[in-house]
Motif scaffolding. Structure first.
Motif, PDB file in Angstrom:
ATOM      1  N   GLY A  72       0.812  -1.210   0.000  1.00  0.00           N
ATOM      2  CA  GLY A  72       0.000   0.000   0.000  1.00  0.00           C
ATOM      3  C   GLY A  72       0.841   1.254   0.000  1.00  0.00           C
ATOM      4  N   THR A  73       0.221   2.371   0.296  1.00  0.00           N
ATOM      5  CA  THR A  73       0.925   3.661   0.221  1.00  0.00           C
ATOM      6  C   THR A  73       1.991   3.797   1.302  1.00  0.00           C
ATOM      7  OG1 THR A  73      -0.863   4.651   1.528  1.00  0.00           O
ATOM      8  CG2 THR A  73      -1.007   4.847  -0.879  1.00  0.00           C
TER       9      THR A  73
ATOM     10  N   LEU B 140       5.153   2.857  -0.218  1.00  0.00           N
ATOM     11  CA  LEU B 140       5.604   3.903  -1.123  1.00  0.00           C
ATOM     12  C   LEU B 140       6.194   5.076  -0.341  1.00  0.00           C
ATOM     13  CD1 LEU B 140       5.821   4.895  -4.033  1.00  0.00           C
ATOM     14  CD2 LEU B 140       3.501   5.813  -3.818  1.00  0.00           C
ATOM     15  N   ASP B 141       5.582   5.420   0.776  1.00  0.00           N
ATOM     16  CA  ASP B 141       6.103   6.514   1.599  1.00  0.00           C
ATOM     17  C   ASP B 141       7.504   6.193   2.109  1.00  0.00           C
ATOM     18  OD1 ASP B 141       3.757   7.913   1.223  1.00  0.00           O
ATOM     19  OD2 ASP B 141       2.851   7.281   3.126  1.00  0.00           O
TER      20      ASP B 141
ATOM     21  N   ARG C 181       9.929   6.695  -0.664  1.00  0.00           N
ATOM     22  CA  ARG C 181      10.167   8.131  -0.892  1.00  0.00           C
ATOM     23  C   ARG C 181      11.132   8.691   0.154  1.00  0.00           C
ATOM     24  NH1 ARG C 181       3.923   9.340  -2.542  1.00  0.00           N
ATOM     25  NH2 ARG C 181       4.235   9.362  -4.809  1.00  0.00           N
TER      26      ARG C 181
ATOM     27  N   CYS D 169       7.534  -1.118  -6.480  1.00  0.00           N
ATOM     28  CA  CYS D 169       6.920  -2.023  -5.511  1.00  0.00           C
ATOM     29  C   CYS D 169       6.696  -3.370  -6.200  1.00  0.00           C
ATOM     30  CB  CYS D 169       5.591  -1.470  -4.999  1.00  0.00           C
ATOM     31  SG  CYS D 169       5.745   0.064  -4.070  1.00  0.00           S
TER      32      CYS D 169
ATOM     33  N   SER E 206      -2.796  -2.268  -3.096  1.00  0.00           N
ATOM     34  CA  SER E 206      -4.033  -1.609  -2.687  1.00  0.00           C
ATOM     35  C   SER E 206      -4.506  -0.664  -3.787  1.00  0.00           C
ATOM     36  CB  SER E 206      -3.797  -0.831  -1.392  1.00  0.00           C
ATOM     37  OG  SER E 206      -2.974   0.305  -1.635  1.00  0.00           O
TER      38      SER E 206
ATOM     39  N   ALA F  34      -5.353   2.399  -3.415  1.00  0.00           N
ATOM     40  CA  ALA F  34      -4.703   3.703  -3.244  1.00  0.00           C
ATOM     41  C   ALA F  34      -3.325   3.717  -3.902  1.00  0.00           C
ATOM     42  CB  ALA F  34      -4.590   4.027  -1.754  1.00  0.00           C
ATOM     43  N   LEU F  35      -2.595   2.617  -3.752  1.00  0.00           N
ATOM     44  CA  LEU F  35      -1.269   2.549  -4.371  1.00  0.00           C
ATOM     45  C   LEU F  35      -1.390   2.492  -5.892  1.00  0.00           C
ATOM     46  CD1 LEU F  35       1.769   2.375  -4.123  1.00  0.00           C
ATOM     47  CD2 LEU F  35       1.565  -0.100  -3.777  1.00  0.00           C
TER      48      LEU F  35
ATOM     49  N   ARG G 264      -3.662   3.926  -7.628  1.00  0.00           N
ATOM     50  CA  ARG G 264      -3.970   5.295  -8.074  1.00  0.00           C
ATOM     51  C   ARG G 264      -2.700   6.135  -8.114  1.00  0.00           C
ATOM     52  NH1 ARG G 264      -8.647   4.616  -4.841  1.00  0.00           N
ATOM     53  NH2 ARG G 264      -7.624   5.676  -3.093  1.00  0.00           N
ATOM     54  N   GLU G 265      -1.859   5.984  -7.099  1.00  0.00           N
ATOM     55  CA  GLU G 265      -0.594   6.738  -7.077  1.00  0.00           C
ATOM     56  C   GLU G 265       0.251   6.395  -8.300  1.00  0.00           C
ATOM     57  OE1 GLU G 265       1.110   8.736  -4.766  1.00  0.00           O
ATOM     58  OE2 GLU G 265       0.141   8.459  -2.811  1.00  0.00           O
TER      59      GLU G 265
ATOM     60  N   VAL H  89       6.423   5.968 -10.047  1.00  0.00           N
ATOM     61  CA  VAL H  89       6.023   4.790  -9.277  1.00  0.00           C
ATOM     62  C   VAL H  89       5.745   3.630 -10.233  1.00  0.00           C
ATOM     63  CG1 VAL H  89       4.383   3.818  -7.620  1.00  0.00           C
ATOM     64  CG2 VAL H  89       5.037   6.249  -7.475  1.00  0.00           C
TER      65      VAL H  89
END
Length: 490
Positions: free
Chosen positions: A431-432, A435-436, A439, A460, A467, A469-470, A472-473, A480
């Motif tokens: 999930g995000t 990703l965080d 970053r 990833c 997820s 949300a991920l 969408r990112e 990404v």
């Protein structure tokens, strides 16, 4: 003209082409080739097929006394030449000259398979071959024999052409027959489902013989058949796969104290990747492990991989998946498996060790291999020149971040651009938060002045998915990249 490849041969185009070119070289003078590779990779099949296609001579050595090996070679030569009486070479000088004489009329491959068996008994044999191939020697200059020495003892074969070895500088072909990578292995096994293919690959790797000879083409019929397949093959005491990991270690002549080497492998399979960690696991000093680790590297059973950010820090990884599976899953329950206890229940209780100790590290390695060799170049913006793993210090948070995949491009002005950093999770839906973290690590690397870190892709890798949300990112940004199990097979 290229030598036609046998229809029953899977892949091996590069190896077959190299052998065909070597065997068919019409230039005068005998030539030497060295063929090596771990056991069960198909070396013998390749060399037998080469001799059948070209009318070459093939001899498979046994573990035998020197005189018996000479007699067997003489008998094989007599049969090949169709002589009415058996040839009996007086010594290896005469025997090697007889092999060179086979090429007086035409280029002809002359194969000695399992050469280490002969050389361990007669340590002068490499020197005898060297002298037979000396320039300006009539037996060599008037011959077009293409002598191929083959062996599976990787430590021995690796030394044949190294350092001050007698044959150094004599060989015009050095061919290592590798295991199949994860994509070729899936094709060879006929497995379409990527998750099932990865699981099977994490156990048997890319060794062709494990499908054909060892399990007689018993392939998981689908995802639901994986567990039953494990029970009827690798965990069954009646299957050749059951004891194969032990035999792989016993096959290596350099290994004298098998117990110590099994313990070193068990330590690595338990997640102890550094020499210090292995030493602590075994209750030994770190310096005591220098020799066994070097031997395991020379045998091709262990790989030492440097941290991509710190060359003085290395991690050890078992190179043969079946050995990892044996030490992580089978060895702790070996006695129960041998005595035919409830294998299904034992496997169920061992699943957590399989997922964390086998699948997790294997998935990470496959992700690194895919990134380095098969990922489309547009994915990262350039061809990766170096891919590994590494740790990045985070002083403000008093911690460090482990990166499973780090990709560098070709050097540019003495510096290697950082193309991508990534995290690989086998069982976890990413999930995000993942990703965080990437970053954050990218910002740390940029702060260290790492060339290209500001624009490095964030990748990833997941065997369980991502997820929404991920996703969408990834769809909204350009930095990404999401790589699922299916992408690893494209």
């Amino acid at each position: 003209m290229a030598l036609p490849r046998p229809s029953e041969m899977f892949d091996r185009e590069r190896e077959w082409s190299a052998l065909g070119a070597f065997a068919g070289d019409t230039r005068p003078g005998a030539a030497l080739g060295i063929v090596s590779g771990r056991r069960r990779q198909g070396k013998t099949f390749l060399l037998r097929a080469l001799c059948q296609a070209t009318g070459g001579f093939y001899f498979a050595a046994d573990e035998a006394a020197d005189a018996e090996s000479l007699r067997r070679l003489g008998a094989a030569l007599g049969e090949y030449l169709g002589t009415p009486t058996t040839l009996v070479p007086q010594d290896w000088h005469e025997a090697v000259d007889a092999l060179l004489a086979l090429g007086r009329e035409r280029p002809v491959p002359v194969v000695i398979d399992e050469f280490p068996y002969l050389a361990r008994v007669n340590t002068q044999l490499p020197s005898i071959v060297q002298n037979a191939l000396a320039p300006l020697r009539a037996e060599r200059d008037e011959s077009r024999s293409r002598l191929l020495l083959c062996g599976s003892a990787m430590s021995f074969m690796g030394r044949l052409l190294g350092g001050n070895a007698p044959l150094r500088g004599r060989a015009s072909l050095e061919l290592v027959v590798p295991t199949l990578d994860h994509r070729l292995a899936a094709e060879f096994w006929g497995i379409d489902d990527p998750v099932t293919a990865l699981k099977v690959n994490a156990i048997v790797g890319g060794t062709p013989a494990y499908r054909r000879e060892f399990v007689r083409d018993d392939v998981p019929a689908g995802p639901d058949d994986f567990d039953p397949w494990v029970l009827r093959t690798v965990l069954s005491p009646t299957s050749p796969l059951f004891r194969e990991a032990r035999y792989l270690l016993a096959d290596e002549p350099e290994i004298k104290d098998a117990g110590l080497y099994h313990s070193v492998l068990a330590a690595i399979a338990s997640g102890n990747a550094s020499r210090g960690g292995i030493a602590s696991y075994l209750g030994r000093k770190s310096g005591d492990l220098a020799h066994p680790l070097t031997v395991l590297e020379d045998c091709g059973l262990v790989v030492r991989e440097p941290d991509v950010f710190r060359d003085n820090r290395t991690a050890y990884r078992i190179a043969e998946p079946l050995v990892t599976f044996y030490h992580a899953v089978m060895r702790p329950i070996w006695s129960d498996l041998e005595h035919s206890r409830d294998a299904g229940r034992l496997w169920e209780r061992s699943r957590s060790r399989f997922e964390s100790g086998v699948m997790g590290p294997h998935f990470e390695q496959v992700c690194r291999y895919w990134t380095r060799f098969t990922a489309p170049p547009e994915l990262l913006g350039d061809y990766p020149n170096r891919v590994g793993s590494g740790a990045v210090n985070d002083p403000s948070n008093k911690t460090s971040h482990q990166l499973d995949v780090v990709a560098f491009g070709l050097e540019d002005g003495g510096r290697s651009p950082l193309l991508a950093i990534g995290e690989a999770k086998w069982q976890e839906v990413m999930g995000t938060a993942h990703l965080d973290r990437l970053r954050r690590v990218r910002a740390l690397l940029a702060g260290q002045g790492r060339y290209g870190a500001e624009t490095a892709k964030l990748v990833c890798y997941s065997g369980a998915g991502f997820s929404e949300a991920l996703r969408r990112e990834a769809a909204e940004g350009t930095d990404v990249v999401l790589v699922g199990a299916d992408a690893l097979y494209r």
